[in-house]
Design a protein around this motif. Sequence first.
Motif, PDB file in Angstrom:
ATOM      1  N   GLU A  66       0.818  -1.206   0.000  1.00 20.34           N
ATOM      2  CA  GLU A  66       0.000   0.000   0.000  1.00 20.34           C
ATOM      3  C   GLU A  66       0.859   1.266   0.000  1.00 20.34           C
ATOM      4  OE1 GLU A  66      -0.617   0.193   4.866  1.00 20.34           O
ATOM      5  OE2 GLU A  66      -2.257  -0.479   3.574  1.00 20.34           O
ATOM      6  N   LEU A  67       0.264   2.344  -0.465  1.00 22.94           N
ATOM      7  CA  LEU A  67       0.947   3.641  -0.529  1.00 22.94           C
ATOM      8  C   LEU A  67       1.218   4.167   0.878  1.00 22.94           C
ATOM      9  CD1 LEU A  67       1.671   5.962  -2.704  1.00 22.94           C
ATOM     10  CD2 LEU A  67      -0.386   7.059  -1.809  1.00 22.94           C
ATOM     11  N   LYS A  68       2.380   4.794   1.050  1.00 21.06           N
ATOM     12  CA  LYS A  68       2.718   5.439   2.324  1.00 21.06           C
ATOM     13  C   LYS A  68       2.624   6.948   2.093  1.00 21.06           C
ATOM     14  CE  LYS A  68       5.821   3.189   4.861  1.00 21.06           C
ATOM     15  NZ  LYS A  68       7.057   2.501   5.316  1.00 21.06           N
ATOM     16  N   LYS A  69       1.514   7.513   2.534  1.00 18.98           N
ATOM     17  CA  LYS A  69       1.232   8.920   2.212  1.00 18.98           C
ATOM     18  C   LYS A  69       2.247   9.873   2.821  1.00 18.98           C
ATOM     19  CE  LYS A  69      -3.025   9.188   3.692  1.00 18.98           C
ATOM     20  NZ  LYS A  69      -4.349   9.801   3.948  1.00 18.98           N
ATOM     21  N   GLU A  70       2.577   9.674   4.080  1.00 18.86           N
ATOM     22  CA  GLU A  70       3.477  10.623   4.745  1.00 18.86           C
ATOM     23  C   GLU A  70       4.940  10.263   4.505  1.00 18.86           C
ATOM     24  OE1 GLU A  70       0.840   9.243   6.405  1.00 18.86           O
ATOM     25  OE2 GLU A  70      -0.466  11.004   6.296  1.00 18.86           O
ATOM     26  N   LYS A  71       5.333   9.059   4.917  1.00 18.55           N
ATOM     27  CA  LYS A  71       6.742   8.668   4.791  1.00 18.55           C
ATOM     28  C   LYS A  71       7.195   8.576   3.339  1.00 18.55           C
ATOM     29  CE  LYS A  71       7.382   6.170   9.130  1.00 18.55           C
ATOM     30  NZ  LYS A  71       7.794   4.899   9.758  1.00 18.55           N
ATOM     31  N   GLY A  72       6.264   8.330   2.445  1.00 17.76           N
ATOM     32  CA  GLY A  72       6.619   8.232   1.031  1.00 17.76           C
ATOM     33  C   GLY A  72       6.411   9.540   0.291  1.00 17.76           C
ATOM     34  N   ILE A  73       5.149   9.947   0.143  1.00 17.92           N
ATOM     35  CA  ILE A  73       4.814  11.107  -0.694  1.00 17.92           C
ATOM     36  C   ILE A  73       5.328  12.411  -0.095  1.00 17.92           C
ATOM     37  CG2 ILE A  73       2.932  12.432  -1.728  1.00 17.92           C
ATOM     38  CD1 ILE A  73       3.434   9.732  -3.066  1.00 17.92           C
ATOM     39  N   HIS A  74       5.106  12.639   1.203  1.00 15.07           N
ATOM     40  CA  HIS A  74       5.588  13.892   1.813  1.00 15.07           C
ATOM     41  C   HIS A  74       7.091  14.044   1.614  1.00 15.07           C
ATOM     42  CE1 HIS A  74       2.143  14.955   4.837  1.00 15.07           C
ATOM     43  NE2 HIS A  74       1.660  14.462   3.717  1.00 15.07           N
ATOM     44  N   ARG A  75       7.814  12.958   1.848  1.00 12.24           N
ATOM     45  CA  ARG A  75       9.279  13.039   1.782  1.00 12.24           C
ATOM     46  C   ARG A  75       9.789  13.267   0.368  1.00 12.24           C
ATOM     47  NH1 ARG A  75      11.145   8.159   5.924  1.00 12.24           N
ATOM     48  NH2 ARG A  75      10.246   9.043   7.829  1.00 12.24           N
ATOM     49  N   LEU A  76       9.229  12.546  -0.601  1.00 11.05           N
ATOM     50  CA  LEU A  76       9.732  12.762  -1.970  1.00 11.05           C
ATOM     51  C   LEU A  76       9.330  14.140  -2.477  1.00 11.05           C
ATOM     52  CD1 LEU A  76       7.742  12.487  -4.725  1.00 11.05           C
ATOM     53  CD2 LEU A  76       7.501  10.173  -3.876  1.00 11.05           C
ATOM     54  N   GLU A  77       8.149  14.628  -2.057  1.00  8.69           N
ATOM     55  CA  GLU A  77       7.763  15.988  -2.436  1.00  8.69           C
ATOM     56  C   GLU A  77       8.684  17.014  -1.772  1.00  8.69           C
ATOM     57  OE1 GLU A  77       5.809  17.273  -4.565  1.00  8.69           O
ATOM     58  OE2 GLU A  77       4.518  15.624  -5.212  1.00  8.69           O
ATOM     59  N   ALA A  78       9.216  16.673  -0.587  1.00  4.52           N
ATOM     60  CA  ALA A  78      10.183  17.559   0.069  1.00  4.52           C
ATOM     61  C   ALA A  78      11.454  17.675  -0.774  1.00  4.52           C
ATOM     62  CB  ALA A  78      10.519  17.044   1.464  1.00  4.52           C
ATOM     63  N   MET A  79      11.858  16.582  -1.417  1.00 10.42           N
ATOM     64  CA  MET A  79      13.028  16.650  -2.301  1.00 10.42           C
ATOM     65  C   MET A  79      12.727  17.526  -3.515  1.00 10.42           C
ATOM     66  SD  MET A  79      15.319  13.624  -4.036  1.00 10.42           S
ATOM     67  CE  MET A  79      16.743  14.076  -5.070  1.00 10.42           C
ATOM     68  N   LEU A  80      11.546  17.342  -4.103  1.00  8.29           N
ATOM     69  CA  LEU A  80      11.170  18.158  -5.270  1.00  8.29           C
ATOM     70  C   LEU A  80      11.068  19.634  -4.883  1.00  8.29           C
ATOM     71  CD1 LEU A  80       8.440  15.841  -6.875  1.00  8.29           C
ATOM     72  CD2 LEU A  80      10.798  16.182  -7.657  1.00  8.29           C
ATOM     73  N   TYR A  81      10.517  19.899  -3.697  1.00 11.26           N
ATOM     74  CA  TYR A  81      10.416  21.273  -3.204  1.00 11.26           C
ATOM     75  C   TYR A  81      11.807  21.895  -3.049  1.00 11.26           C
ATOM     76  CZ  TYR A  81      10.047  24.890   0.443  1.00 11.26           C
ATOM     77  OH  TYR A  81      10.162  26.043   1.182  1.00 11.26           O
ATOM     78  N   ALA A  82      12.743  21.142  -2.453  1.00  9.77           N
ATOM     79  CA  ALA A  82      14.106  21.657  -2.262  1.00  9.77           C
ATOM     80  C   ALA A  82      14.792  21.907  -3.600  1.00  9.77           C
ATOM     81  CB  ALA A  82      14.916  20.668  -1.426  1.00  9.77           C
ATOM     82  N   TRP A 358       3.315   9.148  -8.738  1.00  5.23           N
ATOM     83  CA  TRP A 358       2.497   8.494  -7.721  1.00  5.23           C
ATOM     84  C   TRP A 358       1.441   9.431  -7.138  1.00  5.23           C
ATOM     85  CZ3 TRP A 358       8.018   8.094  -7.230  1.00  5.23           C
ATOM     86  CH2 TRP A 358       8.530   6.870  -7.678  1.00  5.23           C
ATOM     87  N   PHE A 359       1.332  10.640  -7.665  1.00  6.91           N
ATOM     88  CA  PHE A 359       0.449  11.620  -7.043  1.00  6.91           C
ATOM     89  C   PHE A 359      -1.024  11.277  -7.244  1.00  6.91           C
ATOM     90  CE2 PHE A 359      -1.357  15.907  -6.242  1.00  6.91           C
ATOM     91  CZ  PHE A 359      -0.801  16.101  -4.997  1.00  6.91           C
ATOM     92  N   ALA A 360      -1.379  10.692  -8.370  1.00  5.89           N
ATOM     93  CA  ALA A 360      -2.777  10.299  -8.601  1.00  5.89           C
ATOM     94  C   ALA A 360      -3.192   9.229  -7.594  1.00  5.89           C
ATOM     95  CB  ALA A 360      -2.947   9.785 -10.024  1.00  5.89           C
ATOM     96  N   GLU A 361      -2.282   8.296  -7.320  1.00  6.10           N
ATOM     97  CA  GLU A 361      -2.574   7.264  -6.324  1.00  6.10           C
ATOM     98  C   GLU A 361      -2.721   7.899  -4.935  1.00  6.10           C
ATOM     99  OE1 GLU A 361      -0.585   3.103  -4.630  1.00  6.10           O
ATOM    100  OE2 GLU A 361       0.434   4.243  -6.207  1.00  6.10           O
ATOM    101  N   PHE A 362      -1.855   8.860  -4.636  1.00  7.33           N
ATOM    102  CA  PHE A 362      -1.962   9.592  -3.368  1.00  7.33           C
ATOM    103  C   PHE A 362      -3.305  10.313  -3.280  1.00  7.33           C
ATOM    104  CE2 PHE A 362      -1.727  13.852  -1.483  1.00  7.33           C
ATOM    105  CZ  PHE A 362      -1.424  13.529  -0.162  1.00  7.33           C
ATOM    106  N   TRP A 363      -3.728  10.911  -4.394  1.00  3.77           N
ATOM    107  CA  TRP A 363      -4.975  11.677  -4.417  1.00  3.77           C
ATOM    108  C   TRP A 363      -6.149  10.785  -4.042  1.00  3.77           C
ATOM    109  CZ3 TRP A 363      -4.723  16.860  -5.057  1.00  3.77           C
ATOM    110  CH2 TRP A 363      -5.912  17.560  -5.233  1.00  3.77           C
ATOM    111  N   GLU A 364      -6.192   9.588  -4.634  1.00  7.04           N
ATOM    112  CA  GLU A 364      -7.269   8.643  -4.331  1.00  7.04           C
ATOM    113  C   GLU A 364      -7.269   8.247  -2.855  1.00  7.04           C
ATOM    114  OE1 GLU A 364      -8.141   6.163  -8.390  1.00  7.04           O
ATOM    115  OE2 GLU A 364      -6.523   5.448  -7.118  1.00  7.04           O
ATOM    116  N   GLU A 365      -6.073   7.921  -2.343  1.00  8.87           N
ATOM    117  CA  GLU A 365      -5.958   7.497  -0.948  1.00  8.87           C
ATOM    118  C   GLU A 365      -6.304   8.639   0.008  1.00  8.87           C
ATOM    119  OE1 GLU A 365      -5.225   4.574   0.425  1.00  8.87           O
ATOM    120  OE2 GLU A 365      -5.051   3.535  -1.508  1.00  8.87           O
TER     121      GLU A 365
END
Length: 596
Positions: A66-82, A358-365
């Motif tokens: 299953e998708l990990k919303k915080e540990k996965g998506i938040h963290r990789l988006e933090a890299m993109l943000y940086a 993976w953002f569409a999957e995050f959106w659904e979850e």
Amino acid sequence: MVYEGKRLVSCHCFFLLTARFYWILTLMQRTHGQEYAHSIRLDGDIILGGLFPVHAKGDRGVPCGELKKEKGIHRLEAMLYAIDQINKDPDLLANITLGVRILDTCSRDTYALEQSLTFVQALIEKDGSDVKCANGDPPIFTKPDKISGVIGAAASSVSIMVANILRLFKIPQISYASTAPELSDNTRYDFFSRVVPPDSYQAQAMVDIVTALGWNYVSTLASEGNYGESGVEAFTQISREIGGVCIAQSLKIPREPRPGEFEKIIKRLLETPNARAVIMFANEDDIRRILEAAKKANQSGHFLWIGSDSWGSKISPVQQQEEIAEGAVTILPKRTSIDGFDRYFRSRTLANNRRNVWFAEFWEENFGCKLGSHGKRNSNIKKCTGLERIARDSAYEQEGKVQFVIDAVYSMAYALHNMHKDLCPGYIGLCPRMSAIDGKELLSYIRAVNFNGSAGTPVIFNENGDAPGRYDIFQYQITNKSTEYKVIGQWTNQLHLNMYIQTTTLTVSMSLSASVSLGMLYMPKVYIIIFHPEQNVQKRKRSFKAVVTAATMQSKLSQKGNDRPNGEVKTELCESLETNSKSSVDFPMVKSGSTS
């Protein structure tokens, strides 16, 4: 036409592969079909790799769960943000654009190894004699991206696996979450650095807490693996070095626990009833199941938990078992919520974040809806409108390691910036000397960075690539039927507690600093002199270097653990304490006072 990893060969040919790289190329071929579906790719003058646990481990042979919303998506988006912030900064890597290649580790070390081979493809030299085309023409290869450095991974076991490959190709790696003391070994993990402190510092902080509270008889509990076993080994070694703390039992939670395993562990802990304090280096799921087993055994108020940063201030391990967890003292690296990231992440939509595969999957979850016919959720779920908004239509709280992901990316950027100043003075863009970045040279610049990170604290590395130890000390408290993690102290090379201790027979108010209020720290010694004079022996001088070295050696704990059920190790020093049960002092419930 045949594929070799990401390289396209434009003729029918066969390969005479050297034994050295045969297994690497085999894995590359296995993962080629999934490569683009499971990665984020942004072009740039310099490409950085990223490793994030976007998904949990899969079951029954499936690599990803299953998708990990915080540990996965938040963290990789933090890299993109940086990366976005750096590319917009006119004073940092001016006229040089950073790109990324982000991969999903699926929280599994072996899968992460396969994925990370993508990072080294460009560095595998191909001997022309190994390739023969049917018409005699030389083959044409499409070169893969050259990865200059890697951000990640999260789990220590994953970082260890990946570090063993990256060092062969001299690719520097900076982790945002891996804390195993083993990774401090600069002879084995020489290209590895981290912006979080190793567990050897955390273990020292936990020993200082136990000593300050006057506890001299404790048990330890570790999840099987690098994180848990190394953390307990460090705690055990430090407690031996300073003296005065006895380990009653050291229990280990198996990687694949059998039914009834956690109930059995609670029974084991109850075999030494005077060792009510339990030092835990365990993963989040194991913590939850241990508390659940203690609740089933009706042991509310018996155990005093001391939890490592894997417990920290998390809600999920204590949900529906608050009474069992009450009074737990936990530790967490000092961190700050980054306001700029909050604004960035809340503004992410399906329309403006297509770069995240993976953002569409995050959106659904995240919104509990389904995106069209290709959505992963079942047909009974409502359809997403695309007008949903993060934090407005769903709960949102910044994941705790976002700050460290940002600091890791900036560490790489500052290292590249300083390298460019030295190698390309006055040159706009990359000069020829940096067209092929030397990993060993870049590593020396990484270890020399010194800047204020996203939380305003200095980001620096020691000779082993470790960040300094800075921790907040929490206690899980229940007041007026509400629960919270209350900050009761800090640890920065020494312990500072602000609290009062309350027991059934004694209430002592105090503001305790390990460096200033030295008199208060003699309380455990006085207790030993009165109740256990046989333990009143001179302490050995402690060598922190020896502690770190010892923490990397897990064989002692593993070998002793294999001789007893659940990995139990019972030391001879504890026998007298356990038999002399009547003289054991009541353990305190710690409640916070005013914090400074």
